[in-house]
Design an enzyme around this catalytic site. Sequence first.
Site, PDB file in Angstrom:
ATOM      1  N   ARG A  71       0.848  -1.193   0.000  1.00 27.05           N
ATOM      2  CA  ARG A  71       0.000   0.000   0.000  1.00 27.05           C
ATOM      3  C   ARG A  71       0.882   1.241   0.000  1.00 27.05           C
ATOM      4  NH1 ARG A  71      -1.929   1.058   4.250  1.00 27.05           N
ATOM      5  NH2 ARG A  71      -1.300  -0.673   5.558  1.00 27.05           N
ATOM      6  N   TYR A 212      -1.395  -3.711  -6.686  1.00 28.29           N
ATOM      7  CA  TYR A 212      -1.091  -4.500  -5.484  1.00 28.29           C
ATOM      8  C   TYR A 212      -2.104  -4.323  -4.358  1.00 28.29           C
ATOM      9  CZ  TYR A 212       2.107  -7.428  -2.828  1.00 28.29           C
ATOM     10  OH  TYR A 212       2.679  -8.485  -2.155  1.00 28.29           O
ATOM     11  N   ALA A 264       0.112  -6.138   9.392  1.00 32.79           N
ATOM     12  CA  ALA A 264       1.224  -7.052   9.684  1.00 32.79           C
ATOM     13  C   ALA A 264       1.602  -7.070  11.165  1.00 32.79           C
ATOM     14  CB  ALA A 264       2.437  -6.740   8.800  1.00 32.79           C
ATOM     15  N   CYS A 265       0.593  -6.979  12.037  1.00 31.97           N
ATOM     16  CA  CYS A 265       0.832  -7.055  13.481  1.00 31.97           C
ATOM     17  C   CYS A 265       0.068  -8.202  14.138  1.00 31.97           C
ATOM     18  CB  CYS A 265       0.503  -5.731  14.148  1.00 31.97           C
ATOM     19  SG  CYS A 265       1.668  -4.433  13.719  1.00 31.97           S
ATOM     20  N   ASP A 288      -9.437  -9.573   9.066  1.00 31.52           N
ATOM     21  CA  ASP A 288      -8.900  -8.235   8.766  1.00 31.52           C
ATOM     22  C   ASP A 288      -9.886  -7.091   8.998  1.00 31.52           C
ATOM     23  OD1 ASP A 288      -6.474  -6.878   7.769  1.00 31.52           O
ATOM     24  OD2 ASP A 288      -7.740  -6.244   6.107  1.00 31.52           O
ATOM     25  N   ARG A 380       2.346 -12.087  -0.157  1.00 31.39           N
ATOM     26  CA  ARG A 380       1.001 -12.395   0.358  1.00 31.39           C
ATOM     27  C   ARG A 380       0.426 -13.654  -0.275  1.00 31.39           C
ATOM     28  NH1 ARG A 380      -1.555  -8.660   4.258  1.00 31.39           N
ATOM     29  NH2 ARG A 380       0.033  -7.063   4.503  1.00 31.39           N
ATOM     30  N   GLY A 507       0.258 -19.319  19.294  1.00 36.41           N
ATOM     31  CA  GLY A 507      -0.694 -20.139  20.047  1.00 36.41           C
ATOM     32  C   GLY A 507      -0.723 -19.829  21.537  1.00 36.41           C
TER      33      GLY A 507
HETATM   34  P1  GTP Z   1      -2.414  -7.438   7.597  1.00 34.26           P
HETATM   35  O1  GTP Z   1      -2.906  -8.503   6.691  1.00 34.26           O
HETATM   36  O2  GTP Z   1      -1.349  -6.596   6.973  1.00 34.26           O
HETATM   37  O3  GTP Z   1      -3.513  -6.579   8.144  1.00 34.26           O
HETATM   38  O4  GTP Z   1      -1.590  -8.159   8.806  1.00 34.26           O
HETATM   39  P2  GTP Z   1      -2.076  -8.992  10.097  1.00 34.26           P
HETATM   40  O5  GTP Z   1      -2.419  -8.059  11.199  1.00 34.26           O
HETATM   41  O6  GTP Z   1      -3.093  -9.997   9.729  1.00 34.26           O
HETATM   42  O7  GTP Z   1      -0.701  -9.713  10.540  1.00 34.26           O
HETATM   43  P3  GTP Z   1      -0.282 -11.257  10.456  1.00 34.26           P
HETATM   44  O8  GTP Z   1      -1.088 -12.127  11.359  1.00 34.26           O
HETATM   45  O9  GTP Z   1      -0.208 -11.650   9.032  1.00 34.26           O
HETATM   46  O10 GTP Z   1       1.201 -11.187  11.059  1.00 34.26           O
HETATM   47  C1  GTP Z   1       2.211 -10.392  10.501  1.00 34.26           C
HETATM   48  C2  GTP Z   1       3.566 -10.826  10.986  1.00 34.26           C
HETATM   49  O11 GTP Z   1       3.617 -10.819  12.409  1.00 34.26           O
HETATM   50  C3  GTP Z   1       3.914 -12.240  10.551  1.00 34.26           C
HETATM   51  O12 GTP Z   1       5.248 -12.263  10.091  1.00 34.26           O
HETATM   52  C4  GTP Z   1       3.762 -13.058  11.804  1.00 34.26           C
HETATM   53  O13 GTP Z   1       4.621 -14.160  11.812  1.00 34.26           O
HETATM   54  C5  GTP Z   1       4.059 -12.071  12.930  1.00 34.26           C
HETATM   55  N1  GTP Z   1       3.285 -12.394  14.154  1.00 34.26           N
HETATM   56  C6  GTP Z   1       1.958 -12.647  14.239  1.00 34.26           C
HETATM   57  N2  GTP Z   1       1.580 -12.956  15.511  1.00 34.26           N
HETATM   58  C7  GTP Z   1       2.704 -12.877  16.261  1.00 34.26           C
HETATM   59  C8  GTP Z   1       2.960 -13.075  17.660  1.00 34.26           C
HETATM   60  O14 GTP Z   1       2.082 -13.401  18.465  1.00 34.26           O
HETATM   61  N3  GTP Z   1       4.257 -12.886  18.066  1.00 34.26           N
HETATM   62  C9  GTP Z   1       5.250 -12.537  17.200  1.00 34.26           C
HETATM   63  N4  GTP Z   1       6.472 -12.375  17.687  1.00 34.26           N
HETATM   64  N5  GTP Z   1       5.037 -12.357  15.871  1.00 34.26           N
HETATM   65  C10 GTP Z   1       3.783 -12.515  15.399  1.00 34.26           C
HETATM   66  C1  SPV Z   2      -3.061  -4.245   5.423  1.00 33.43           C
HETATM   67  O1  SPV Z   2      -2.078  -3.603   4.998  1.00 33.43           O
HETATM   68  O2  SPV Z   2      -3.627  -3.967   6.516  1.00 33.43           O
HETATM   69  C2  SPV Z   2      -3.564  -5.399   4.657  1.00 33.43           C
HETATM   70  C3  SPV Z   2      -2.996  -5.659   3.332  1.00 33.43           C
HETATM   71  O3  SPV Z   2      -4.464  -6.074   5.116  1.00 33.43           O
HETATM   72  S1  SPV Z   2      -3.643  -4.645   2.085  1.00 33.43           S
HETATM   73  O4  SPV Z   2      -4.807  -5.301   1.507  1.00 33.43           O
HETATM   74  O5  SPV Z   2      -2.618  -4.468   1.071  1.00 33.43           O
HETATM   75  O6  SPV Z   2      -4.068  -3.379   2.638  1.00 33.43           O
HETATM   76 MN    MN Z   3      -5.024  -5.424   7.224  1.00 25.53          MN
END
Ligand code: GTP
Ligand code: SPV
Ligand code: MN
Length: 600
Positions: A71, A212, A264-265, A288, A380, A507
Site C-alpha cells: 500500500r 497490489y 502485519a501485526c 482483517d 502475500r 498459540g
Molecule cells: P495485515 O494482513 O497486513 O492486516 O496483517 P495482520 O495483522 O493480519 O498480521 P499477520 O497475522 O499476518 O502477522 C504479521 C507478521 O507478524 C507475521 O510475520 C507473523 O509471523 C508475525 N506475528 C503474528 N503474531 C505474532 C505473535 O504473536 N508474536 C510474534 N512475535 N510475531 C507474530
Molecule cells: C493491510 O495492509 O492492513 C492489509 C494488506 O491487510 S492490504 O490489503 O494491502 O491493505
Molecule cells: Mn489489514
Amino acid sequence: MAESAHPELNAWVKANVEHCAPDRVHWCDGSAAEFDALTALMVNAGMAVRLSETKRPGSFLFRSSPGDVARVENRTYICSEHVGDAGPTNNWADPGEMRATLKGLFKDCMRGRTMYVVPYSMGPVGSPIAGIGVELTDSPYVVCNMHLMTRVGAPVLKVLGHDGTFVRGLHSVGQPLKGPLQPDSPWPCDAENKYICHFPDSREIASYGSGYGGNALLGKKCHALRIASVQARDEGWLAEHMLILKVTCPRGSSKYFAAAFPSACGKTNLALMNPTLPGWKIETVGDDIAWMKFGSDGRLYAINPEAGFFGVAPGTSVDSNPNAMKTIERNTLFTNCALTPGGDVWWEGMSKEPPPALTDWLRRPWAPGCGRTAAHPNARFTVAAKQNPICAGEWEQPEGVPISAILFGGRRASMVPLVNEALTWQHGTFLGSIMASERTAAATGTVGEVRFDPMAMLPFCGYHMGDYFAHWLKVGATADAEKLPRIYFVNWFRRDGQGRFLWPGYGENSRVLKWIFERVDGKAQAAPSPIGNLPAPGALDTASMKLSAEQLNEVTRCNIGNWHREIPTIEQHYGRFGQRLPAALAQELKDLKQRLDGER
Ligand code: GTP
Ligand code: SPV
Ligand code: MN
C-alpha cells in the site's frame, strides 16, 4: 452476462468505457470457469506461474514490479468536499481538482486491454449489514483476487435490483498496451504515478497506477474501511480494521472477540490460532475487517465483510500458523513469494532451513546466504476463507455474531504490557486513540519506526480522526453499557535488552484470550494500575510455559517511568486534532497523568 438491470450502473459503466477506451468489456459472473480462463490467460502471457499440481494444486504465483509491492499511504487521498473533513492524518485533495487530474490519467488508459466489470458484495449477499460495490478494472489479477476476497457475480446484481445503491470503484494499472504485437509486461503498473483516491461524500473510489493489494482490490481497504467508516459515522455503526474470532472454553461455552492490530501485526495469526491451552478452541469469523451494528437485543453484532484472506506470507509456518498452512495448501494465489525448482512457493520462516536453490520474487537465482530475502517481506497469499479448517460454522451468518470483547494492540518493544483491561468504554476508546506501533512492510515507509496508529485505523479512516474518536464515544454513550463489549489492550511484541521477543506469541496468546474470557464472565482476578486492570498475580494461566517469574513480571507490568515519559508524546499526538479532539478524551489523558503522578 451483458448489462445489468440497473440503468444508473449501466450508464456509469458506459461513461467509463468511453473515457478509458478498453478494447473489450467483460461483465464478471464470479464463476469457476471465469477464474480458470483468467488464470490461463495470465499464465500464457507470462504474468503468472502455475504451481505444481502435486505440491500446490490449483495455485498460481505472481511476481510484481519492484515499484509496486505494498500500500502507498503517501499516494492515498481523501477528497472530502469540505476542507478539514479529511483531518490531519489523511492526505486531503480538493475533489474538483482531483477529478480533473484523474480525468487526464484515466483518458484512454485501458487501450489494448479488457475492462472487467466486477459487481461484489462485502458481507454475505443480502445480509442487513452487507454492502455492495462495483469495481471496474483492467487487471485480470485483480478480478481473480476479488473472486476469492469478495462475493462476485449475478446474486449481487440481483440484490442491487434496478435502483439499489453501490460504491463506485474505478481501477487501472495505468499502463495502456501500445499495440497487439507489443508483449504485456508481467506486472503492468505506473510505479511513479499512483493515485488511490476516495470521494467519501459520493461514495466513490478511483485507483490508478498500482495492481497490489489494498491499492487495487477496491472492496478491501478503500471500500470496506475508508468509504464504509464514513457510512458508519453517518448511520451509527462501526467499520473497523479488526479480526473476528470465536473462542470456546473447555466447558463448551463460546464468545466472540474482535481485535484491531495494525497491518502485519498479527490479526491473521490470532484469528487462525491453534491454542496451546488444552481444551480451548479458536475458530475464525474474519481476519482483517469487521462491520459492526447493534442488534435488536442491544448487543453489538459483527460480520466479516470479506470472503477470503489476503495474508502476509513471511513468517507463516507449520509451527507458527498450522491452520493458515492448511488453508493455503490448494487454490491459492501467491504474490511476491519465491519459487522452488519443483514448482512450489517458499518464503522466509516457512521452514528453518531454506531450500538450496530458489528463484526469488524478482525472478533472479537465489541461494541461502546470498544476503537478500527470497520473498518480499510483504509477500502475500490470497485464499477463500472457507478453506480454513477452523472456519466458524456461523462465519456467514447474515446477522453477524455478538461481540463480547474488543482488543487493541500494536508492536511495542517496551512500555505496553501483555494485556490491560479498560475501565469503561470511554477509557477503552482513550486507550485505542493513543495506540502506537512500529511500522511494517505492509505499506511503503520506514519499517520499525514507532507511530501513533489509533485503533489500527490511521491509514484507513475516511474522515477526520478527531470526529472518529467522537463517533466511538457516541456509539458507547447511546448503547446499553452492560451490553457493550469490554475493551482490552494487548502487546505480543515486548523485547528484552538483546532485542528478543519476551513473549512467545502465536498459540500462546490463547492464555491472554482465556484471561479476557474469564474477565467477561466476572471470574478472573485483576489488579488495578494507572493504565487499567492488569492480570492479578497468578490470574494469567502460564501452566507448563517456559517463562521465568522475572520474564513474566517484565511482560505483564505497567512500567510507570516509561509511561511518564510517553505523556508529552501523547499530548503532541492529541494536539494535532485541535478543537475536534473530544473533551472526554482530553480529560482521560489528564486522569492518566494524575494516576501516574500518584505512583511516583
Ligand atoms: P495485515 O494482513 O497486513 O492486516 O496483517 P495482520 O495483522 O493480519 O498480521 P499477520 O497475522 O499476518 O502477522 C504479521 C507478521 O507478524 C507475521 O510475520 C507473523 O509471523 C508475525 N506475528 C503474528 N503474531 C505474532 C505473535 O504473536 N508474536 C510474534 N512475535 N510475531 C507474530
Ligand atoms: C493491510 O495492509 O492492513 C492489509 C494488506 O491487510 S492490504 O490489503 O494491502 O491493505
Ligand atoms: Mn489489514
